[in-house]
Design a protein around this motif. Sequence first.
Motif, short mmCIF file in Angstrom:
data_model
loop_
_atom_site.label_atom_id
_atom_site.label_comp_id
_atom_site.label_asym_id
_atom_site.label_seq_id
_atom_site.Cartn_x
_atom_site.Cartn_y
_atom_site.Cartn_z
N LEU A 99 5.00 7.16 -19.31
CA LEU A 99 5.19 7.31 -18.10
C LEU A 99 4.03 6.92 -17.15
O LEU A 99 4.23 6.38 -15.84
CB LEU A 99 5.96 8.43 -17.69
CG LEU A 99 7.47 8.45 -18.29
CD1 LEU A 99 8.13 9.86 -17.73
CD2 LEU A 99 8.12 7.32 -17.83
N ILE A 100 3.11 7.67 -17.37
CA ILE A 100 1.85 7.42 -16.69
C ILE A 100 1.41 5.92 -16.90
O ILE A 100 0.88 5.47 -15.60
CB ILE A 100 0.85 8.56 -16.93
CG1 ILE A 100 1.15 9.78 -16.73
CG2 ILE A 100 -0.53 8.20 -16.48
CD1 ILE A 100 0.42 11.29 -17.11
N GLU B 193 0.75 -1.24 0.04
CA GLU B 193 0.09 0.08 -0.09
C GLU B 193 0.97 1.25 0.10
O GLU B 193 0.64 2.38 -0.78
CB GLU B 193 -0.90 0.08 1.24
CG GLU B 193 -1.99 -1.18 1.21
CD GLU B 193 -2.98 -1.03 -0.25
OE1 GLU B 193 -3.29 0.10 -0.57
OE2 GLU B 193 -2.94 -1.87 -1.02
N GLU B 194 1.92 1.34 0.76
CA GLU B 194 2.88 2.56 0.66
C GLU B 194 3.54 2.80 -0.68
O GLU B 194 3.36 3.77 -1.08
CB GLU B 194 4.01 2.22 1.93
CG GLU B 194 5.02 3.36 1.93
CD GLU B 194 6.28 3.01 2.57
OE1 GLU B 194 7.10 3.79 2.94
OE2 GLU B 194 6.13 1.92 3.41
N LYS B 195 3.80 1.69 -1.27
CA LYS B 195 4.31 1.82 -2.56
C LYS B 195 3.25 2.25 -3.74
O LYS B 195 3.72 3.02 -4.77
CB LYS B 195 5.07 0.44 -3.14
CG LYS B 195 5.94 0.56 -4.45
CD LYS B 195 7.20 0.96 -4.23
CE LYS B 195 7.89 0.84 -5.25
NZ LYS B 195 9.72 1.42 -5.20
N LYS B 196 2.29 1.71 -3.39
CA LYS B 196 0.98 2.29 -4.53
C LYS B 196 0.76 3.55 -4.31
O LYS B 196 0.37 4.45 -5.09
CB LYS B 196 -0.26 1.36 -4.12
CG LYS B 196 -0.22 -0.08 -4.67
CD LYS B 196 -1.60 -0.96 -4.05
CE LYS B 196 -1.34 -2.27 -4.74
NZ LYS B 196 -2.69 -2.89 -4.71
N GLY B 197 0.78 4.08 -2.73
CA GLY B 197 0.64 5.65 -2.63
C GLY B 197 1.73 6.35 -3.49
O GLY B 197 1.37 7.42 -3.98
N MET B 198 2.69 5.99 -3.30
CA MET B 198 3.88 6.53 -3.96
C MET B 198 3.64 6.77 -5.48
O MET B 198 3.97 7.67 -6.03
CB MET B 198 5.20 6.02 -3.84
CG MET B 198 6.48 6.70 -4.42
SD MET B 198 7.94 5.42 -4.69
CE MET B 198 7.62 4.89 -6.06
N ARG B 199 3.20 5.68 -6.11
CA ARG B 199 2.73 5.51 -7.37
C ARG B 199 1.65 6.53 -7.76
O ARG B 199 1.70 7.47 -8.80
CB ARG B 199 2.23 4.30 -8.11
CG ARG B 199 3.10 3.20 -7.74
CD ARG B 199 4.39 2.71 -8.53
NE ARG B 199 4.91 1.46 -8.44
CZ ARG B 199 6.00 1.12 -8.90
NH1 ARG B 199 6.96 2.02 -9.29
NH2 ARG B 199 6.54 -0.08 -8.59
N ARG C 91 1.26 9.40 -6.26
CA ARG C 91 1.83 10.49 -6.17
C ARG C 91 2.73 11.09 -7.41
O ARG C 91 2.86 12.08 -7.94
CB ARG C 91 2.66 10.68 -4.92
CG ARG C 91 1.77 10.73 -3.65
CD ARG C 91 2.74 11.32 -2.34
NE ARG C 91 3.75 10.17 -2.22
CZ ARG C 91 3.36 9.13 -1.58
NH1 ARG C 91 2.27 8.89 -0.93
NH2 ARG C 91 4.33 8.20 -1.02
N THR C 92 3.26 9.81 -7.95
CA THR C 92 3.90 10.01 -9.43
C THR C 92 3.16 10.65 -10.53
O THR C 92 3.57 11.41 -11.05
CB THR C 92 4.80 8.56 -9.41
OG1 THR C 92 5.96 8.39 -8.48
CG2 THR C 92 5.46 8.81 -11.08
N ILE C 93 1.98 9.83 -10.53
CA ILE C 93 1.13 10.24 -11.51
C ILE C 93 0.84 11.55 -11.47
O ILE C 93 0.56 12.55 -12.33
CB ILE C 93 0.04 9.26 -11.50
CG1 ILE C 93 0.28 7.94 -11.85
CG2 ILE C 93 -1.24 9.77 -12.35
CD1 ILE C 93 -0.83 6.71 -11.60
#
Length: 257
Positions: free
Chosen positions: A175-176, A118-124, A126-128
């Motif tokens: 990238l998105i 879940e932490e990594k998904k949140g980072m993804r 924010r990247t988008i």
Amino acid sequence: MSSISFYEKGEGQPVVLIHGFCEIGEMWKDFAEALSNEFRVICPDLPGCGKSPMSLSQNTLEEVAVQLEEWMEENNIQNPIVIGHSLGGYVTLALLVLMGSKLKAIGLFHSTAFADDEEKKGMRDRTIIFLKKHGVDKFVTSFVPPLIPEYKRDEFQAEIDLAIAQAKQSTLDGLIAYTKAMRDRKDGFEVLNNFSGQKLLIAGTEDGAVKIVASRKHKSAVTYYFELEDVGHLGMIERKEESLEIVRGFCERVSGL
């Protein structure tokens, strides 16, 4: 006819090197040159990266794998050894699901078979948001340098500058799309574990993108496991010769050379 652009050198056992996120096939040029004395080395630009246009239906890694399988069929790339860096490792696992025993062997280079937590998904996510707001150039300029530990960045400044220049060849839509695809990818550990071919994993002890604790959990599922001490996410830059010899040795063993 496939629209995938690729670099190729050498003859013999096919070795497909798949680049990662914010990268292009050209990142493997030194590896391809060195390995081409023994192997047919092929380095594609993933769809939406470099010179490969993005497919309109490209939303998942599985769809990317379908395009790559078609490309391999068109270019007579049979029974390949496939090695992927980071995102390229995720694509390699998607190819494994699709092609199974049609792959001779696989390698994950600073990559993981585990799905995002879940932490990594949140980072993804924010990247988008960042990509949509600021675009490709600003994103890659901030994204690439931290892939190498801070205390080594001065030493590898020229390589970082080249990596940034290559990353700027990525498309915003690409990238998105890949960020979403990485976020939503399925766990591939059992797929990796159950593959009967030979398997390689190369990890960096200082990798901020794929934590070494997670990499070590793959030991039981792979044939060969290597850790690069004091290396971040770009072992092919930070420890090029050592990384190259690991890859060469793996391909030689798999090919019976």
